[in-house]
Design an enzyme around this catalytic site. Structure first.
Site, PDB file in Angstrom:
ATOM      1  N   ASN A 151     -12.329  -1.203  -0.763  1.00  0.00           N
ATOM      2  CA  ASN A 151     -11.639  -1.622   0.089  1.00  0.00           C
ATOM      3  C   ASN A 151     -12.510  -1.451   1.560  1.00  0.00           C
ATOM      4  OD1 ASN A 151      -9.039  -3.031   1.808  1.00  0.00           O
ATOM      5  ND2 ASN A 151      -9.264  -0.800   2.759  1.00  0.00           N
ATOM      6  N   GLU A 152     -12.602  -2.406   2.644  1.00  0.00           N
ATOM      7  CA  GLU A 152     -13.374  -1.982   3.761  1.00  0.00           C
ATOM      8  C   GLU A 152     -14.475  -0.859   3.770  1.00  0.00           C
ATOM      9  OE1 GLU A 152     -10.281  -1.411   6.794  1.00  0.00           O
ATOM     10  OE2 GLU A 152      -9.685  -3.572   6.729  1.00  0.00           O
ATOM     11  N   GLU A 157       0.759  -1.199  -0.070  1.00  0.00           N
ATOM     12  CA  GLU A 157       0.030   0.107   0.000  1.00  0.00           C
ATOM     13  C   GLU A 157       0.947   1.211  -0.167  1.00  0.00           C
ATOM     14  OE1 GLU A 157      -2.743  -0.046   3.191  1.00  0.00           O
ATOM     15  OE2 GLU A 157      -4.031   1.945   2.436  1.00  0.00           O
ATOM     16  N   TYR A 179      -6.742  -9.197  11.542  1.00  0.00           N
ATOM     17  CA  TYR A 179      -5.387  -8.994  12.007  1.00  0.00           C
ATOM     18  C   TYR A 179      -5.296  -9.510  13.427  1.00  0.00           C
ATOM     19  CZ  TYR A 179      -4.293  -5.498   8.216  1.00  0.00           C
ATOM     20  OH  TYR A 179      -4.215  -5.001   7.182  1.00  0.00           O
ATOM     21  N   GLU A 207      -6.297  -9.126   3.768  1.00  0.00           N
ATOM     22  CA  GLU A 207      -5.308  -8.455   4.618  1.00  0.00           C
ATOM     23  C   GLU A 207      -5.326  -9.340   6.045  1.00  0.00           C
ATOM     24  OE1 GLU A 207      -5.869  -4.374   5.567  1.00  0.00           O
ATOM     25  OE2 GLU A 207      -6.500  -3.859   3.178  1.00  0.00           O
ATOM     26  N   GLN A 227       1.905  -6.104   5.590  1.00  0.00           N
ATOM     27  CA  GLN A 227       2.260  -5.949   4.130  1.00  0.00           C
ATOM     28  C   GLN A 227       3.969  -6.234   3.839  1.00  0.00           C
ATOM     29  OE1 GLN A 227       1.092  -1.781   3.080  1.00  0.00           O
ATOM     30  NE2 GLN A 227      -0.951  -1.829   4.075  1.00  0.00           N
TER      31      GLN A 227
HETATM   32  O1  AHR Z   1      -3.024  -2.726   6.195  1.00  0.00           O
HETATM   33  C1  AHR Z   1      -3.320  -1.419   6.987  1.00  0.00           C
HETATM   34  C2  AHR Z   1      -4.754  -1.208   6.476  1.00  0.00           C
HETATM   35  O2  AHR Z   1      -5.492  -1.970   7.376  1.00  0.00           O
HETATM   36  C3  AHR Z   1      -5.314  -1.002   5.276  1.00  0.00           C
HETATM   37  O3  AHR Z   1      -5.245   0.045   4.746  1.00  0.00           O
HETATM   38  C4  AHR Z   1      -6.790  -1.154   5.814  1.00  0.00           C
HETATM   39  O4  AHR Z   1      -7.711  -1.838   4.826  1.00  0.00           O
HETATM   40  C5  AHR Z   1      -6.883  -1.930   7.005  1.00  0.00           C
HETATM   41  O5  AHR Z   1      -7.774  -1.469   7.944  1.00  0.00           O
END
Ligand code: AHR
Length: 510
Positions: free
Chosen positions: A177-178, A30, A253, A309, A358
């Site tokens: 995204n999101e 990103e 995450y 992600e 990432q």
């Molecule tokens: O990976 C960092 C961020 O986490 C991304 O931009 C977003 O999609 C997520 O909340």
């Protein structure tokens, strides 16, 4: 150190499961902190060796991972990115402010052509995430045309004027995204309708067949997934959209603390260690929940589940920009990666792609770079080594792997946390077993009971360190690096001894 306990893992070589798509080993880059600028891209005038501005050392290190796909330009950044600002002569490209990540100026010097050059250098398939939040249907549709159409058309003429005659192959397209958050704060049904509309105008040009991915849930938000499934599957409809998008994503995450206080990547106690392992293991429940819901709407499994992600998210390193999400990466992170892959392999019948967040300098990165003009240099993280050691699983056939005698789980808040994890696959007459000892203090003897084939010529590799907090630096790049693992023969397989907090692979012919 407490005495090693003995465990047994039964692996059925002759019971083929689903194919483990290589895209489960995908990546994400990103415009965030030093991922693109400084990480991948330093500009053609940099003293750091580069090809058209792309760092040579980063490409060389990543090529060893056989990266199958790379998602770009975000993340949250995708929904404020306007691709036409990132083509043509660099001096003419307008700047913008990257409001999500540090409020820094983005000069658009890394744009569409630079991304495609990076994918070509890496040998990775491009996964372009389009802008729904602040973009238009026309803008995304023209991006597809610009990248993938042959012959003559308005976008093709622009591409040719910018130096590229041939269309590229760009299979993967993200529709925002999101969307529930940074991508527009939408409600599920509203976004589902919008995703249908966008997907309608993202065309297959020539033989470039698009794989359209709708922006999915956070964690186990099943209501979001269900709204998308209803929108795409049109259950009970005689007429209506079919296969408007090919996959639904979600993000997960490993945050071991709270979002306000995530904890340090390298300074942590045993309690934080166990919480991390427990949180990472919970991805199994989350994938299972999304998959079962998808089975109800899509029993033939035509729609893919994409985890675009995932990874650990710690407090940023002291003294760094909080908006840049720069964190160190310890042996604990490597175990989280190994655990995720074991779980991904088990769900390979529905989970078709996953992208770690990432690749460079952001969150659970493969590489941390020094981009100062004088030095350059880069560090391979412990997570990098797990990706490399697990390469043999790409496009291999998963085989049933049962931990039949394992160490007693650790009880955390009344919930069991498993202290061992394993998975296996077969390809080209070889089996690859990945196995982790997640106990931070005790070693583990493991018997790999390989049934359904006569195994021979094993090779073992081990990744561990003096402590789970260990990490690599420019000064000490090999503090956490793979070494050879001794593999003893057993009547029907092998025996290995795994030190505490370690990840290992054993491969053999059969
Ligand atoms: O990976 C960092 C961020 O986490 C991304 O931009 C977003 O999609 C997520 O909340």
């Amino acid at each position: 150190m407490p005495e090693a306990t003995t465990s047994r893992v039964v692996i059925d070589l002759d019971v083929p499961g689903p194919t483990i798509s290589r895209h489960l080993y995908g990546h994400f880059a990103e415009h965030l902190g030093r991922c693109i600028y400084g990480g991948f891209y330093v500009g053609a005038d940099s003293p750091i060796p580069n090809e058209g501005g792309i760092r040579r050392d980063v490409v060389d290190a990543l090529r060893a991972l056989d990266i199958p796909n790379l998602r770009w330009p975000g993340g949250c950044f995708a929904d404020e990115y306007h691709w036409k600002d990132g083509i043509g002569p660099k001096a003419d490209r307008p700047s913008m402010v990257n409001t999500h990540w540090g409020n820094v100026e983005e000069n658009n010097h890394f744009g569409t052509h630079e991304f495609m050059a990076l994918c070509e250098l890496l040998g990775a398939a491009p996964y372009v995430n389009g802008n729904v939040g602040s973009g238009t249907v026309r803008e995304m549709s023209e991006w597809v045309e610009y990248l993938t159409r042959d012959g003559d058309s308005p976008m093709v003429r622009q591409r040719k004027a910018n130096g590229r005659d041939e269309p590229w192959k760009v299979p993967f397209w993200g529709i925002g995204n999101e969307a529930w958050g940074c991508g527009g704060n939408q409600r599920a049904e509203a976004y589902a309708d919008q995703a249908r509309q966008y997907a309608t105008f993202l065309k297959d040009h020539g033989d470039n067949k698009l794989y359209r991915i709708a922006a999915g849930a956070a964690d186990d938000d099943l209501a979001w997934t269900e709204a998308l499934l209803k929108a795409v599957s049109c259950l009970g409809c005689d007429r209506g959209p079919k296969n408007i998008f090919q996959a639904i994503s979600f993000h997960y995450y490993t945050v071991a603390g709270s979002w306000e206080n995530k904890g340090s990547a390298t300074e942590f106690d045993l309690e934080s260690y166990y919480r991390t392992i427990s949180k990472a293991q919970d991805i199994d429940r989350v994938i299972r929940a999304h998959s079962s819901l998808m089975d109800a709407y899509d029993p033939d499994r035509k729609i893919g589940l994409v985890l675009d992600e995932w990874g650990t998210w710690w407090d940023v390193e002291p003294g760094t920009n909080p908006g840049f999400l720069y964190q160190q990466n310890a042996m604990r992170d490597a175990l989280v990666a190994g655990l995720h892959f074991d779980i991904f392999h088990r769900h390979a019948d529905r989970l078709v792609m996953a992208n770690i967040a990432q690749t460079v300098n952001v969150l659970q990165a493969m590489l941390l770079t020094d981009d100062s003009d004088t030095g350059g240099g880069l560090v391979k993280t412990p997570t990098y080594h797990v990706f490399e050691m697990n390469k043999g699983h790409h496009d291999a056939v998963a085989v049933p792997t049962h931990v039949v005698e394992g160490p007693a789980p650790y009880q955390l808040d009344g919930k069991p946390t498993e202290l061992m994890s394993a998975s296996a696959s077969v390809k080209d007459g070889r089996v690859l077993v990945s196995v982790s000892n997640l106990d931070p203090v005790a070693a583990l003897d493991v018997v790999l009971d390989l049934r359904g084939g006569a195994v021979r010529d094993p090779a073992g590799r081990l990744l561990t360190a003096s402590k789970p907090q260990a990490f690599n630096t420019v000064a000490e790049p090999g503090a956490v690096a793979p070494v050879q693992l001794e593999v003893e023969p057993e009547p029907r397989g092998f025996r290995v001894t795994l030190p505490p907090h370690s990840f290992a692979t054993v491969s053999s012919a059969y």
